[in-house]
Motif scaffolding. Sequence first.
Motif, PDB file in Angstrom:
ATOM      1  N   LEU B 247       1.009  -1.092  -0.412  1.00 27.44           N
ATOM      2  CA  LEU B 247      -0.174   0.045   0.003  1.00 27.44           C
ATOM      3  C   LEU B 247       0.153   1.170   0.292  1.00 27.44           C
ATOM      4  CD1 LEU B 247      -2.942  -1.011   2.316  1.00 27.44           C
ATOM      5  CD2 LEU B 247      -2.821  -1.080  -0.169  1.00 27.44           C
ATOM      6  N   GLN B 248       1.550   0.805   1.099  1.00 28.92           N
ATOM      7  CA  GLN B 248       3.620   2.031   0.865  1.00 28.92           C
ATOM      8  C   GLN B 248       3.636   2.826   0.057  1.00 28.92           C
ATOM      9  OE1 GLN B 248       5.278   2.077   4.126  1.00 28.92           O
ATOM     10  NE2 GLN B 248       3.956   2.658   5.463  1.00 28.92           N
ATOM     11  N   ARG B 251       1.386   3.686  -2.895  1.00 26.30           N
ATOM     12  CA  ARG B 251       0.398   5.135  -2.487  1.00 26.30           C
ATOM     13  C   ARG B 251       1.481   6.364  -3.524  1.00 26.30           C
ATOM     14  NH1 ARG B 251      -2.343   8.663   1.136  1.00 26.30           N
ATOM     15  NH2 ARG B 251      -2.859   6.147   2.286  1.00 26.30           N
ATOM     16  N   ARG B 257      -4.809  11.240  -5.833  1.00 25.17           N
ATOM     17  CA  ARG B 257      -4.398  11.711  -4.869  1.00 25.17           C
ATOM     18  C   ARG B 257      -5.759  10.957  -3.867  1.00 25.17           C
ATOM     19  NH1 ARG B 257      -5.967  14.971  -8.728  1.00 25.17           N
ATOM     20  NH2 ARG B 257      -8.375  15.102  -7.787  1.00 25.17           N
ATOM     21  N   PHE B 258      -5.026  10.200  -2.722  1.00 19.36           N
ATOM     22  CA  PHE B 258      -5.462   9.205  -2.462  1.00 19.36           C
ATOM     23  C   PHE B 258      -5.680  10.127  -0.772  1.00 19.36           C
ATOM     24  CE2 PHE B 258      -2.912   6.181  -4.517  1.00 19.36           C
ATOM     25  CZ  PHE B 258      -3.784   5.799  -4.381  1.00 19.36           C
ATOM     26  N   PRO B 260      -5.472  10.364   2.810  1.00 23.53           N
ATOM     27  CA  PRO B 260      -4.999  10.620   4.151  1.00 23.53           C
ATOM     28  C   PRO B 260      -5.502   9.471   5.359  1.00 23.53           C
ATOM     29  CG  PRO B 260      -5.666  12.382   4.422  1.00 23.53           C
ATOM     30  CD  PRO B 260      -6.139  11.716   3.076  1.00 23.53           C
ATOM     31  N   THR B 261      -4.156   8.806   5.421  1.00 28.62           N
ATOM     32  CA  THR B 261      -4.820   7.815   6.696  1.00 28.62           C
ATOM     33  C   THR B 261      -3.713   8.225   7.976  1.00 28.62           C
ATOM     34  OG1 THR B 261      -3.395   5.937   5.297  1.00 28.62           O
ATOM     35  CG2 THR B 261      -3.886   5.383   7.778  1.00 28.62           C
ATOM     36  N   PRO B 267      -3.323   1.556   7.174  1.00 27.30           N
ATOM     37  CA  PRO B 267      -3.808   1.802   6.191  1.00 27.30           C
ATOM     38  C   PRO B 267      -4.036   0.027   6.032  1.00 27.30           C
ATOM     39  CG  PRO B 267      -1.657   2.415   5.313  1.00 27.30           C
ATOM     40  CD  PRO B 267      -2.202   2.090   6.517  1.00 27.30           C
ATOM     41  N   ARG B 269      -6.632   0.262   3.228  1.00 28.37           N
ATOM     42  CA  ARG B 269      -6.841  -0.075   1.134  1.00 28.37           C
ATOM     43  C   ARG B 269      -7.128   1.852   2.101  1.00 28.37           C
ATOM     44  NH1 ARG B 269     -13.067   0.857   0.585  1.00 28.37           N
ATOM     45  NH2 ARG B 269     -13.690   2.168   1.809  1.00 28.37           N
ATOM     46  N   LEU B 270      -7.092   2.130  -0.030  1.00 24.84           N
ATOM     47  CA  LEU B 270      -6.520   3.537  -0.165  1.00 24.84           C
ATOM     48  C   LEU B 270      -7.459   3.645  -1.121  1.00 24.84           C
ATOM     49  CD1 LEU B 270      -2.919   2.829  -1.103  1.00 24.84           C
ATOM     50  CD2 LEU B 270      -3.476   4.015   1.092  1.00 24.84           C
ATOM     51  N   GLY B 272      -9.422   6.910  -3.534  1.00 23.92           N
ATOM     52  CA  GLY B 272      -8.870   8.390  -4.321  1.00 23.92           C
ATOM     53  C   GLY B 272      -9.679   8.949  -5.443  1.00 23.92           C
ATOM     54  N   GLU B 282      -9.196   2.679  -6.131  1.00 25.83           N
ATOM     55  CA  GLU B 282      -9.471   2.320  -4.566  1.00 25.83           C
ATOM     56  C   GLU B 282      -8.355   0.899  -4.644  1.00 25.83           C
ATOM     57  OE1 GLU B 282     -12.251  -0.122  -1.605  1.00 25.83           O
ATOM     58  OE2 GLU B 282     -13.018  -0.234  -4.131  1.00 25.83           O
TER      59      GLU B 282
END
Lengths: 385, 361
Positions: B247-248, B251, B257-258, B260-261, B267, B269-270, B272, B282
């Motif tokens: 995920l990192q 991102r 643009r996601f 923010p966690t 996180p 899921r992401l 944005g 997603e």
Amino acid sequence: MIQTLAIFVDAYRALNARKLFWIALILSGVVVLAFAAVGINEEGLSFFGWQTSLPPNTAIFPAELFYKTMFLTLGVNFWIAWIATILALVTTAGIIPDLVTEGSVDLTLSKPIGRVRLFLTKYISGLLFVALQISVFSAASFLVLGLRGGVWVPAVFIAIPMVILFFSYLFCVCALLGLLTKSTVASLLLTLLFWFAIFGVHTTESILLWTKVSQEQRIIAIQDDIERREQELERMRQGDGRGIGAGVMDAVRLPGRERALERQRERLVEREETARTWRRVHMGAFAVKTVLPKTSETIGLIERWLIDLAELPDMQEPPQPILPEEITEDAEDVEFMDPALQENVTREIQERIRERSVAWIIGTSLVFQAGVLGIACLIFRRRDF
Amino acid sequence: MVKPASGEYVIDLDLVSKTYKGDVQALREVSMRVHRGEIFGLLGPNGAGKSTLVKVLLTIVRPTKCSGGMLGEPVGHKPTLARVGYLPEHLRFPDYLTGEQAVDYFGALAGTPRRRRRENTDRLLALVGMEAWRKKKIKGYSKGMKQRIGIAQALMNDPDIVFLDEPTDGVDPVGRRDIRNLIVALRDEGKTVFVNSHLLSELEMVSDRVAILVQGVVAKQGTIDELTSDQRRYEIGCTPAPGSNLLQSLRAVLPARFEPTPEGETPTRLVGALNNTGESIEVLPMGLITIGSADPERAQPVIDALRGAGATIRFVRPHRPSLEDLFMQAVTDPETGEALLPGAADQKKKPSRPASAGGRS
């Protein structure tokens, strides 16, 4: 027409599939064979050709009347109007519940046939059972009476419309109950209960009629007695030119006769009061009966059209005097169980029942039937399935 | 006697309502149009009012309120039913009839002349595969065989529109396929086929248009394409470069643009939007990236970015919701996430969700 014909053909298939239809038909044949087995001649009755000296013989009972009576009592009143009707109800009671069963009713109603027409056609198809049974039975009876008894009585065919009418009174109630309960067993049992109730009303009305007529006959007898006593008293008072001795005797008897006359007059007033009460009670029962179907009377019409009262041996004798023809010292009362009274009452009742018009018997029954079918059609037309 | 329906629609209903005794609202202002020559699927949970709607059209149930009609005639016009075929749910034939007699009897009730019935009986019994059983009594039939006879009788009057209520109920897989093929063949002959069914996959295979009925209200109506157009998306499956947190790393590389966690949270899921087009995106931990667009062009920048970051792309596929997805959305309360109660008995108010696709089309 295509649809009506299809429903009738389907009804025939349904009847054909039910064993009871054939059992009833076979039993009808057995009843007709019973006619064939019995013969009558001047010596007496014969069974399967075996001559006996058992009464009656043709001297008392003409052959034609004997066979017509046998057709009525054994064939119509016992077999058709009771046993065969119960079998017919058992067989046909499921017609309307089957029609309104889920999965069957929706398919049928989705067809381009009006609901009222559908219901009435199904109802009429139920009458087919009895129509077939009674037609076969009447035709067989006609042939057996003609061939075996030597009497050709086309009037037996009057039984066909009468029995169909009679059954239709019961079947319309069965159809309505089948629609309401959706249960063959419930509609059958309730219809039999209704039939029993009609029978109860009929019996009650008959008993009340008998009581009413008895009272009226007793009044007539007392009125006749009063008239005779009045004439005799008049004669006694006038001396009547019968000589001095007789005149003296009359003078001695006169007070007693006058008291007897007075007692009869008082009795007449009491009897008239009692008769009025019975008349009112009978009128109530008659009113109830009027709105109900006349099952017994409808079947009775067959007898009315088949046998003339004058043909019956006991109807050829004149009415019996109830009180003694000779005037007695004491005022005689009419005994309720007096055989002469009973005979006159029976004769009077038979005549009165026969006087009830066909229009009243069939007309009021058809009005009842139309009402029941009208309610059923209204329910069937408006119900969601 | 048989005349073609005027206009484009064979069924054109407006605001049909049915309230049973006890204030049970089975149908609430249902509006529906069915085009000539299409297969129309009506679906909904038990007690949604599907059968009631069909029964209203076939005069088996009297509507509380109804305007519009069928085959150019108002609802309740009995002679129109001569042009309609119907296979009810829980079909029951008289046991004493043979298959052939049953088909003939109900054909006659539909007003079909004898000669045509004879011709159609032979043809239809062959069509539904019941020729060998035609002389046998129905009481010896299986459920599937009765269903086949039911379909044959529904076609006896050569109808313009056929209503099939759960046509594959009790039918084996081979029979189901036969019935599906038959439905398509009927459509190809120009007939309109109206199918009520719980079997969504089967309806999806054959239906041109569908309506989803929930608690007596049309929740969705239209072609499956129309109903799913705003829910189509692309799915990309990937495996990140070795040693990186999925995920990192995504991102960091994806052109989006996601949200923010929250600080201190890992996180799961992401979510944005893509930088250039604003399409939703997603990302799930197992490496599934979903882009909210049916346009493959929109997926290209994401693919490029993934390749640039050394990720292995396992698949790229367009995704369209199934009829079952649509159905489940329709029967799920958006506020609680629970399935709406079956039936319409206790529902005094309309469901909060408005009918999508216009409620009618």
